[in-house]
Design an enzyme around this catalytic site. Structure first.
Site, PDB file in Angstrom:
ATOM      1  N   TYR C  96       0.821  -1.211   0.000  1.00 37.80           N
ATOM      2  CA  TYR C  96       0.000   0.000   0.000  1.00 37.80           C
ATOM      3  C   TYR C  96       0.855   1.261   0.000  1.00 37.80           C
ATOM      4  CZ  TYR C  96      -4.286  -2.643   0.635  1.00 37.80           C
ATOM      5  OH  TYR C  96      -5.337  -3.473   0.458  1.00 37.80           O
ATOM      6  N   GLU C 186       3.124 -30.645  15.940  1.00 42.82           N
ATOM      7  CA  GLU C 186       2.486 -30.032  14.769  1.00 42.82           C
ATOM      8  C   GLU C 186       1.256 -29.197  15.139  1.00 42.82           C
ATOM      9  OE1 GLU C 186       2.053 -32.773  11.550  1.00 42.82           O
ATOM     10  OE2 GLU C 186       0.593 -31.545  10.483  1.00 42.82           O
TER      11      GLU C 186
END
Lengths: 350, 524, 350, 524
Positions: C96, C186
């Site tokens: 941006y 995990e």
């Protein structure tokens, strides 16, 4: 009676109704409040969705229903064990544990549904039953001290990413704080921006990084700080239907979780995200609305939660300009602009 | 620029062709395009001729067919039937004259172009130069005359040339012939000759074919019934089905003296009362000679026909195979687990052409066609008992069948079900889509009948499949209760921290429900 | 020279080559190391992927290339500003911000690519340039004390969800610890299970919740505790090709990030997740391998990172049994089993 | 069960039909199926006849066609040409006898079935009962004879019946006729009559048609050239293209006394030396009478033809439109932004049938077809200058065109490009796929030629499109450098914390590159 004892009593009650029926020689049946869309009602007074009073019967005399009853009482016993030992399990773990039961689940989806059935049947949230979602809650940064078990944590001293709301947030005690408000933002990018620009100091605020759709634990946290600490909550999201709705679910609860919205909804929280008016007034970089955005906006316009003038106007305006904008798009005016200029102006106007 | 030429000079080259010469240049117009298709067309022409002839003579049809491969794409075909035979004077006409035949009437018949036999001879001669060898045995009085001929076609004259002829002794009537072909190919595919025979047998359960294929294997397709179908009667055209041109054509060739009597004798359902009505409304003099009929008058009459009420056309001309016979045919060939057939009442299309739809569904056994290691559904289309082998995609029958919502009949995926769908359309005028007569035009009334007929029997198939499924499920359900009631009560007792109560009564109540699904409400 | 000064010097160098070329009247060109697959090489000694020595020239004389050069130097100036002011920005924010530059980006993807170009051209990781990913890192629980700016944080006293690794992990200092090892898991479900079962005490370990594929910050953290604190790192993932590869990327780096693997790979970390052998030995509940799993396993078998006997055997075995299993599937034997039985057995065998 | 019947009884009903009777029952075999298609076929038959006749007489063809709508599906068609006319004795044959005509030679021609005019008359008579009105003007010596006739077709005899006849005075030769039709429909679709005319004009730029459509609008399709294409010569069949049946047929109808002389006079490229070779290898007595030729001998000879070397067939029989003429036709009708055409050298398929492929590509202007508000590509197929309107999907030309990788020629999406693709196949024997002669069989050699021809001109089109694009891009590129060089140097200077140096020289070097793409390597 504390939450734990209440939960245990409810669980026992479920067993009692069945055994009582058998002793009366009638075929046992369990009343399960309906979660069908027609039984989810927006409560204008409470300002969130609640379940209506329709329910279904699960009878031992019906071949499909008896299986669900068997699953439900097995799960109830598992939860009873969790509550008694003060442990928790994820629903995924429970799914695997159920392999050892006399009746099992065909799939994770099936066990999820029975889990929701158990919640509505007992009128007790899954967290109270010891069943935790996989997902972690939001990150919190700012001067608040909480106590989890016997550990005190200050969310301004937990690292740049702050304190992570854990699924067991209900066990946490608020010890102290020194803030005026809570500002929740949609992305961790914006969260870090605010930490870096010291927004917590500028606005005397807690900063909450929602990471998209708010987890149940996050919503519980926001409700608790709002109600227990009387802090106003502002939700600052992207200027698109998805950002609107992330805020709205925090404020007015979701339809899908109507049975626990009394624990999750924060009706006094305020939307402070990017509006269609902001897009125009701040001349923000935008993306065109996609078909699916337009569809979603039109759905929102009909949703009772959006029935006030502010939302109707903003939705109409966004459809008219056909554009959406992210919160980070304020970076067009420099990285600091959002904290230095935009937020103060927004807060002033609220 | 070439110099100008006069018309007379150009027209020096003007000539006329015979039909044989014409088709020699345009054999694809006879359906002879592609090696597999060409051979299937030959089988089609010879088999339909044999069955038609036997039926006309009131004999149960029987054929012995022997296809020998000489070389790649080179075959000798021997075809023998037990029909009434061909009287000697007609032999060369049947085999060597195009546009000659006995099937030009307003009658339901298998073939009807007058191209059949002679077309096959033309193909044989064009590809191999060989004459055709014919034996015909036919009755004359109480004796059977037998003759053997070797014949060529003279395309310049559209006539046969007899190369050899001798009288022979025969025990029975019938025709046998031997034809050589090149540029044709025997195939086991859906479009091939073998499948053509198989389908013919389903639609003609009263016929018998013994077929020896090029590998030497002998297939005996036995008859499933001894009933010869009754001969369809020649039926006069229905007023709603004629055009102005038809009326003029009738008027030109009638032997009646007056238009009035021509109408009543040439059209069905045409009473004197109706003729009077016509005369009054049109103001035409119906006593004049038919040949004086003007086109405008014919048009006016035909227009009037459309708005008048007539009884439906007589259906004596339509002889369906019959629901029972189709069933026999399908059982004989497909040995299915379940079969259901139907023969519908006659209906009309285009306002006056009557037709009958017959349909059959076979499930399991040899139904469907094996593709790879899977069973796929197959559609067998017939017109007047003749298999339609080509152009399946564009056929109104296929279209009608595909438009059925098979899921409603418990068949989730028609394509992959072990099902044979049989449809036969019976009519004096089947509306074929193209020259090859291999697909039926999608006339709305025909499509509707095909759908109705098939849906009706699909409902029966569904009942069968449901009953099969239900029996399985009831047993399963009883087992569920016996297993789960103790589980629920054990778990509930643990939950309530009580003992498991006596539950014989409850178990009795519960298992009584095993046969039915209902009970309490459940709003999911 | 510290990291910051080194980074600034590199940035300045990029500007110098261009200006030098112009002063010599030659058309400037920037050498950009190639990130094409053929230039990504597995280094057997280092045990991770590195970039080869092929590179492309971006010349001002080429219409397509000049645009990329313009974007790259503009971005370099933006980063120089970040480094000088010790700020960070997300690449989304930079996208941006670039709206105000003389040359802009057609899309976020385009700016991401130029960002990677800048990394490889300078040989400097994006974090050092002040460009942070949106994503947060893993959660850490256990007795380690770190210092971030002037705040000290103990990861055993940061709540049930532990300490969140922030993208700026490189600025963090390790103050003290009392652990023997690091076990990374995990899922957050497994993380909470281990916290609840007090695995940190039982195994004297830090517990790291990876939340799926490990973020760059997480990999940086694991590398640092491994190298700076000499703690062995164990990675405990699901028994499927995706679990394997999450571990392998931590151990040997990813091909895509070959240019920064020297900062990210932890070659001495060990896979301690569910193997095909475990599936058989522990008789775990499984799911059948999907087509895509099989395909992925076959890919892995050919990958140089899996070229040792252990991996080749396990991959072959998994393909043979045609099944995969999640770590949580040990719950079949009760919630505690994974911590009480499985992990001790696994640790013993390593 | 019906009683047995004797053969003789059955054969009482045996009859022979004339071609007219036959086609009256099977009009779909003439292409008359569907209202739009029927009318297009009529236009096709009449227009091709007129052009062929004018060319044969060395006259620039010109037609005036007037289609009037009387009622829904009811039209009167007036068709007038400037050809050599039809001599009176042939008029009824041309219009009322099927299988009669002057186009049965081994010659490239537009029509060739001998069904054209008489087929149209049959349709007219069947649907409206109206006779056909004909005027014919033709030269006899130096005078022009004129005759006007009203004629009907007698289908029973396949002959014309003259209802009325008078001699008239005419200024010029030519035929005009008036036909009534019902059950046909005029349409502007791709399959309709208007599009048929338009395409005819592209492939026949020397013809002129004035067409008045049913709304009364007059369209003048003017000729784009005054050159009459030379008449194709009748060419003897090439040895590689004949079958054994053809040889036998020739032998039967030759006027030569010996097989040897029959061969040299009936086949092209057949020298005495070749015949000697044949005789020696086969051992056949080539001095015997042609009629004594046996099939096996014919087969042996034909087989030998396949392995012998012959010069390619003479191409005097093939008269393509010509590259320049196709271009003129396309420009006249399509007014394109760019057009490229090609006429290829003759090639052969099936070993001996020669053919020529012509192709054209038009881009922009009125090229392509407008669908909704979009331009779509259109494919115009022709065989011997005759538009092929139906069966596009199954045509080998379409298939060949679709198989081209158009992306390689800068056309990303052929379907949606404003392009007209023209392909004409010229041959004495176009291998049609089906009766309707609306699609060309996918012979490998033909497909290959269509591809080659089209790809060649596609390459030219690509160059044109590239040049157009390049001009645009060069301007754009120069602008890019002028904008971006200062940006890069400003940013680099800030980065290096130095001043922006003088960069006029560098800018010069850089902008010199604007015209080319290359420069440094970039491995992405």
């Amino acid at each position: 009676m504390n939450r734990r004892d209440f939960t245990l009593a409810k669980l026992k009650g479920l067993g009692n109704t069945i055994i009582d029926d058998v002793e009366k020689n009638t075929v046992p049946a369990v009343k399960v409040p309906s979660r069908g869309t027609s039984n989810i009602v927006y409560d204008q007074d409470k300002r969130y969705y609640v379940l209506g009073d329709r329910y279904g019967q699960r009878s031992l005399g019906n071949v499909k229903q008896i299986k669900k009853v068997a699953q439900m009482v097995s799960m109830a016993n598992f939860c009873k064990g969790l509550v008694e030992t003060q442990k928790t399990a994820t629903i995924r773990e429970m799914y695997y544990v159920s392999e050892g039961w006399d009746v099992d689940f065909g799939s994770q989806d099936e066990s999820n549904l029975i889990g929701e059935d158990l919640e509505v049947t007992l009128g007790i949230a899954r967290e109270d039953l010891g069943l935790m979602p996989e997902e972690d809650g939001a990150s919190v940064y700012g001067n608040i001290t909480i106590k989890d078990d016997d550990v005190e944590i200050n969310a301004a001293k937990s690292g740049k990413s702050g304190y992570s709301i854990s699924p067991t947030i209900d066990d946490v005690e608020f010890v102290d704080h020194d803030v005026q408000r809570v500002i929740a933002v949609e992305t961790m990018g914006m969260f870090h921006r605010m930490v870096q620009e010291k927004a917590y100091k500028k606005f005397d605020t807690l900063i909450v990084g929602l990471k998209g759709q708010a987890a149940r634990a996050t919503r519980r946290f926001l409700k608790r700080v709002n109600e227990e600490l009387h802090l106003p909550v502002y939700i600052c999201n992207d200027g698109d239907p998805w950002g609107f709705h992330i805020a709205m679910v925090i404020i007015s609860g979701s339809a899908k979780l109507a049975h626990v919205n009394h624990d999750l909804a924060t009706p006094d929280a305020k939307f402070m995200g990017v509006t269609a008016s902001d897009i125009i007034n701040y001349d923000l970089p935008t993306d065109p609305l996609k078909d699916i955005d337009v569809l979603r906006l039109k759905e929102l316009a009909k949703d009772p939660r959006y029935k006030n003038e502010f939302w109707q106007n903003e939705i109409k305006k966004m459809l008219k300009i056909g554009k959406k904008a992210e919160q980070q798009s304020f970076s067009k005016y420099g990285l600091e602009y959002v904290v230095d200029t935009y937020f103060p102006e927004k807060l002033d106007s609220m | 620029m070439s110099a100008e030429r006069e018309a007379s000079e150009i027209f020096e080259e003007f000539k006329e062709l015979t039909p044989s010469e014409f088709f020699r240049r345009n054999k694809q117009m006879l359906g002879f395009s592609g090696k597999i298709r060409s051979l299937t067309i030959v089988f089609h022409e010879l088999i339909t001729n044999s069955i038609d002839a036997a039926e006309e003579a009131g004999i149960l049809p029987e054929m012995v067919i022997d296809l020998k491969r000489i070389d790649k794409d080179h075959y000798i075909l021997r075809h023998q039937d037990n029909g009434p035979g061909i009287p000697e004077p007609f032999i060369t006409k049947v085999f060597c004259t195009m546009f000659a035949g006995s099937k030009f009437r307003n009658i339901q018949s298998r073939g009807q172009q007058g191209l059949g036999c002679s077309g096959c001879v033309l193909l044989s001669q064009m590809t191999t130069g060989q004459p055709v060898k014919i034996r015909s045995g036919y009755k004359e009085g109480n004796k059977i005359k037998g003759v053997e001929m070797t014949v060529k076609m003279d395309v310049k004259t559209n006539q046969g040339l007899i190369l050899d002829r001798k009288e022979i002794e025969l025990d029975s009537t019938g025709v046998s012939m031997e034809l050589h072909f090149k540029d044709v190919s025997y195939s086991l595919s859906e479009q091939g000759a073998f499948e053509y025979i198989r389908r013919t047998m389903i639609a003609n359960p009263h016929a018998k074919i013994v077929f020896k294929d090029p590998t030497g294997s002998r297939y005996i397709f036995d008859r499933a019934t001894d009933e010869i179908p009754p001969m369809p009667k020649e039926v006069l055209p229905h007023p709603k089905g004629v055009t102005a041109d038809d009326l003029i054509f009738m008027a030109k060739h009638t032997d009646k003296r007056r238009f009035r009597s021509m109408l009543t004798s040439s059209l069905s359902r045409m009473s004197n009362k109706r003729v009077d009505e016509l005369e009054e409304i049109t103001g035409i003099d119906f006593n004049k000679r038919p040949k004086d009929m003007k086109w405008e008058e014919a048009e006016k009459i035909v227009e009037l026909f459309q708005s008048m009420d007539f009884m439906a056309p007589p259906t004596a001309g339509l002889i369906p195979i019959g629901q029972e016979q189709v069933e026999k045919g399908m059982i004989e060939i497909l040995e299915p687990e379940y079969v259901k057939t139907i023969t519908r009442k006659p209906k009309t299309y285009k306002g006056g052409v009557s037709f009958v739809i017959e349909a059959g569904l076979a499930y399991g056994g040899k139904s469907g066609r094996v593709v790879g290691e899977q069973k796929k559904a197959e559609i067998m289309r017939f017109a007047n008992r003749v298999p339609l082998t080509f152009d399946q995609g564009s056929c109104g029958i296929t279209e009608a069948l595909k438009s059925i919502d098979w899921k409603r009949y418990g068949i989730r995926d028609l394509e992959n079900a072990p099902i044979t769908v049989f449809v036969n359309i019976v009519s004096t005028h089947v509306p074929y889509m193209s020259t090859g007569k291999q697909s039926v035009a999608p006339e709305a009334e025909i499509m509707q009948e095909v759908r109705q007929a098939t849906m009706k029997i699909a409902r029966s198939l569904q009942k069968y499949l449901n009953a099969k499924r239900a029996a399985k499920e009831e047993a399963m359900r009883a087992k569920v209760f016996e297993t789960l009631v103790p589980v629920v009560l054990k778990e509930a007792a643990i939950l309530a921290e009580r003992d498991v109560p006596e539950y014989i009564e409850v178990m009795k109540k519960v298992t009584r429900n095993a046969g039915i699904l209902g009970g309490a409400t459940d709003d999911e």
